[in-house]
Write an enzyme that holds these catalytic residues in place. Sequence first.
Site, PDB file in Angstrom:
ATOM      1  N   LYS A  28       0.834  -1.210   0.000  1.00 51.69           N
ATOM      2  CA  LYS A  28       0.000   0.000   0.000  1.00 51.69           C
ATOM      3  C   LYS A  28       0.874   1.268   0.000  1.00 51.69           C
ATOM      4  O   LYS A  28       0.659   2.182  -0.786  1.00 51.69           O
ATOM      5  CB  LYS A  28      -0.924   0.021   1.238  1.00 51.69           C
ATOM      6  CG  LYS A  28      -1.788  -1.220   1.386  1.00 51.69           C
ATOM      7  CD  LYS A  28      -2.682  -1.156   2.610  1.00 51.69           C
ATOM      8  CE  LYS A  28      -1.964  -1.129   3.941  1.00 51.69           C
ATOM      9  NZ  LYS A  28      -1.234  -2.383   4.289  1.00 51.69           N
ATOM     10  N   ARG A  46      -9.628   0.886   8.699  1.00 50.65           N
ATOM     11  CA  ARG A  46      -9.183  -0.469   9.023  1.00 50.65           C
ATOM     12  C   ARG A  46     -10.212  -1.234   9.836  1.00 50.65           C
ATOM     13  O   ARG A  46      -9.968  -2.367  10.214  1.00 50.65           O
ATOM     14  CB  ARG A  46      -7.909  -0.370   9.853  1.00 50.65           C
ATOM     15  CG  ARG A  46      -6.644  -0.729   9.115  1.00 50.65           C
ATOM     16  CD  ARG A  46      -5.504  -0.312  10.024  1.00 50.65           C
ATOM     17  NE  ARG A  46      -4.357  -1.122   9.843  1.00 50.65           N
ATOM     18  CZ  ARG A  46      -3.234  -0.699   9.276  1.00 50.65           C
ATOM     19  NH1 ARG A  46      -3.150   0.517   8.794  1.00 50.65           N
ATOM     20  NH2 ARG A  46      -2.206  -1.490   9.193  1.00 50.65           N
ATOM     21  N   ARG A  97       8.694 -10.051   3.051  1.00 52.29           N
ATOM     22  CA  ARG A  97       8.854  -8.633   2.687  1.00 52.29           C
ATOM     23  C   ARG A  97       9.161  -7.785   3.931  1.00 52.29           C
ATOM     24  O   ARG A  97       9.994  -6.879   3.894  1.00 52.29           O
ATOM     25  CB  ARG A  97       7.561  -8.105   2.054  1.00 52.29           C
ATOM     26  CG  ARG A  97       7.274  -8.641   0.671  1.00 52.29           C
ATOM     27  CD  ARG A  97       6.076  -7.898   0.098  1.00 52.29           C
ATOM     28  NE  ARG A  97       5.678  -8.433  -1.186  1.00 52.29           N
ATOM     29  CZ  ARG A  97       4.658  -7.966  -1.899  1.00 52.29           C
ATOM     30  NH1 ARG A  97       3.941  -6.965  -1.423  1.00 52.29           N
ATOM     31  NH2 ARG A  97       4.352  -8.500  -3.070  1.00 52.29           N
ATOM     32  N   ARG A 136      11.385  -0.496  12.168  1.00 52.30           N
ATOM     33  CA  ARG A 136      10.057  -0.460  12.806  1.00 52.30           C
ATOM     34  C   ARG A 136       9.954  -1.576  13.846  1.00 52.30           C
ATOM     35  O   ARG A 136      10.287  -2.722  13.563  1.00 52.30           O
ATOM     36  CB  ARG A 136       8.964  -0.637  11.739  1.00 52.30           C
ATOM     37  CG  ARG A 136       8.525   0.662  11.112  1.00 52.30           C
ATOM     38  CD  ARG A 136       7.582   0.454   9.959  1.00 52.30           C
ATOM     39  NE  ARG A 136       6.349  -0.239  10.306  1.00 52.30           N
ATOM     40  CZ  ARG A 136       5.302  -0.326   9.503  1.00 52.30           C
ATOM     41  NH1 ARG A 136       5.334   0.242   8.304  1.00 52.30           N
ATOM     42  NH2 ARG A 136       4.224  -0.973   9.881  1.00 52.30           N
ATOM     43  N   ARG A 160      -0.260  -8.652  13.503  1.00 50.14           N
ATOM     44  CA  ARG A 160      -0.786  -7.660  12.545  1.00 50.14           C
ATOM     45  C   ARG A 160      -1.704  -8.339  11.539  1.00 50.14           C
ATOM     46  O   ARG A 160      -2.763  -7.808  11.179  1.00 50.14           O
ATOM     47  CB  ARG A 160       0.372  -6.953  11.832  1.00 50.14           C
ATOM     48  CG  ARG A 160       1.135  -6.004  12.739  1.00 50.14           C
ATOM     49  CD  ARG A 160       2.503  -5.649  12.183  1.00 50.14           C
ATOM     50  NE  ARG A 160       2.479  -4.884  10.951  1.00 50.14           N
ATOM     51  CZ  ARG A 160       3.555  -4.638  10.191  1.00 50.14           C
ATOM     52  NH1 ARG A 160       4.741  -5.105  10.571  1.00 50.14           N
ATOM     53  NH2 ARG A 160       3.457  -3.942   9.093  1.00 50.14           N
TER      54      ARG A 160
END
Length: 202
Positions: A13, A88, A123, A139, A150
């Site tokens: 995204k 979301r 990824r 992160r 997640r």
Amino acid sequence: MRLILLGPPGAGKGTQAQRLVEKYGIPQLSTGDMLRAAVQAGTEVGKRAKAVMDAGELVSDAIVNAIVAERIDQPDCTNGFILDGYPRTLVQADAVESMLAERGIALDAVIEFVVDDKALVGRIVKRADDAKAAGQPVRKDDNPVVFEERLREYYKKTAPLIGYYYAKRSLRSVDGMAPVDTVTAEIEALLAAVTRETVTVK
Ligand code: AP5
């Protein structure tokens, strides 16, 4: 042009949003980036969001809805915006409806990234490794353990939006497993078709 980019963590995204910024000259509104900036700045919102984000869970609807409602009133959003990672939850999706209706504006498309979940953790790990190698901050949620959470949050709370937008006839899908340039081309083609449909209807 007002768009929503919808997909699980690591679907691409953010990568595609940055390209759309270049192409259409409209800003990327990433709630993830905004929350990370708040954490970094140590604001009240950042303090409340930090532990939740580090655990891979979703920050409260009230917090993110307020952030986005304020952001879309900024002058750079006059000609449109790309919502990256927002909404979301169904509550957030309803909030978007109200925000747009109150301002007399409409969505052009919701773009769903169709991906193979098994490839996504790779990824995320690669992004963490690349950041580390470049001496950049990694992160806290970019590791396989938090990634699992997640992804669970995505299926529990975000995936229902696919049906929500399908029912509203706003949903368009792209193959998020294709190379980055191919995904970009697919998005541009579908947005050109959306624009043609809008012109024809008018
Ligand atoms: P957020 O920052 O939004 O993270 P995310 O949705 O988990 O998304 P990512 O940034 O990891 O993935 P992406 O789909 O943008 O992929 P990217 O292009 O980066 O949210 C983080 C946290 O903030 C949430 O967990 C939550 O706590 C909180 N939050 C944010 N929004 C919220 C909301 N609305 N409500 C509540 N809480 C919220 O790509 C990933 C990697 O893959 C990159 O390295 C990229 O180079 C690579 N890549 C991209 N495309 C391809 C491709 N086609 N082929 C190969 N590699 C690719």
